[in-house]
Every structure is written in structure tokens, then in C-alpha cells.
Design an enzyme around this catalytic site. Sequence first.
Site, PDB file in Angstrom:
ATOM      1  CG  ASP A  15      -2.006   0.825   1.086  1.00 62.83           C
ATOM      2  OD1 ASP A  15      -2.243   1.530  -0.388  1.00 62.83           O
ATOM      3  OD2 ASP A  15      -3.011   0.949   1.819  1.00 62.83           O
ATOM      4  CD  GLU A  53      -1.629   2.121  -3.255  1.00 63.95           C
ATOM      5  OE1 GLU A  53      -1.131   1.006  -3.289  1.00 63.95           O
ATOM      6  OE2 GLU A  53      -2.429   2.686  -2.828  1.00 63.95           O
ATOM      7  CG  ASP A  75      -5.487  -0.300  -1.343  1.00 62.38           C
ATOM      8  OD1 ASP A  75      -4.484   0.057  -1.924  1.00 62.38           O
ATOM      9  OD2 ASP A  75      -5.814  -0.007  -0.213  1.00 62.38           O
TER      10      ASP A  75
END
Length: 151
Positions: A15, A53, A75
Site C-alpha cells: 500500500d 503504491e 488495493d
Amino acid sequence: MSASSSKDEVIIYTDGACSGNPGPGGWGALLIWRGKKRELTGAEPESTNNRMEMRAVIEALKALKRPCHVKIHSDSALIVNAFKQGWIENWKKRGWKKANKKPVENQDLWKEMLTAMDDHKVSWIKVKGHADNELNNRVDRLAVEASKKYQ
């Protein structure tokens, strides 16, 4: 690379976070191999969420010591879709241009990610951010905490 066995399968959660976009950024990664967990983090004084990311994926892959079957959980729809929907191959065919003829953003990191993937068999798994996935929530906390280094 020969067929992977369970012993060389690595689960990775990644993340990125940014305070402001652009602004101070941080990334977090969690590597799981044979039940062992290793956390990685980093930060940059000026970045974007997408760059953080991407950096998380790159640094997680660079931490691997030998070719592995890697299952990356992210994500980031941008990263997962770039690979699962073939966007990245199309960008490369068009000279790193999107369908609208505009340059692909963050080409430096896309290219670095492709290089980091070279020795591995990579599978992409999209996870819902800020939901009930304990491991995704952990890397989110690592990324946010890392971003505070430059706030």
C-alpha cells in the site's frame, strides 16, 4: 523459471499513502513466506499516492532473494488493472502512450516494476482498501506512518 512449488510462493501485501497529493508520501509492504512475515516501509518528502503504491510493489519484489511465485495483493486498481487487463502491454506497444496518445504517468516506476518482476511469476489480487482485510489494513497503517516522516 521452472514450475513453482509451495515453498517458493511468497504472499505480498502493498500500500501507499500520501499526505496531500502531491505531498509527503509513504509506502508499506508485508511479505509472507513459509509463515514468516517481514515488513518493509519507506517514505519520500514529495510524492503522489500512485507513486507510493508503485514503490511498495517495487521494493517488495526487490527484497526477494531468488525467483518466486509471488501473489501481490493491492488495493490499487491502477496497478492491478495495468497487469490483469493488459494496459501495460498496450502502453509499451504504443511507446509508453495511453490510448488517448498522452504519455503514461510514472513511466520510470512502471519500468522499474517490470524489471523487478523479471525473475518472478507474479499474480495480481485486487483487495478492497480500508475494509476488513487485516493484512491490507496493516500495510495501510505502515504506509501512513512512514509518510509522517516528512510531515
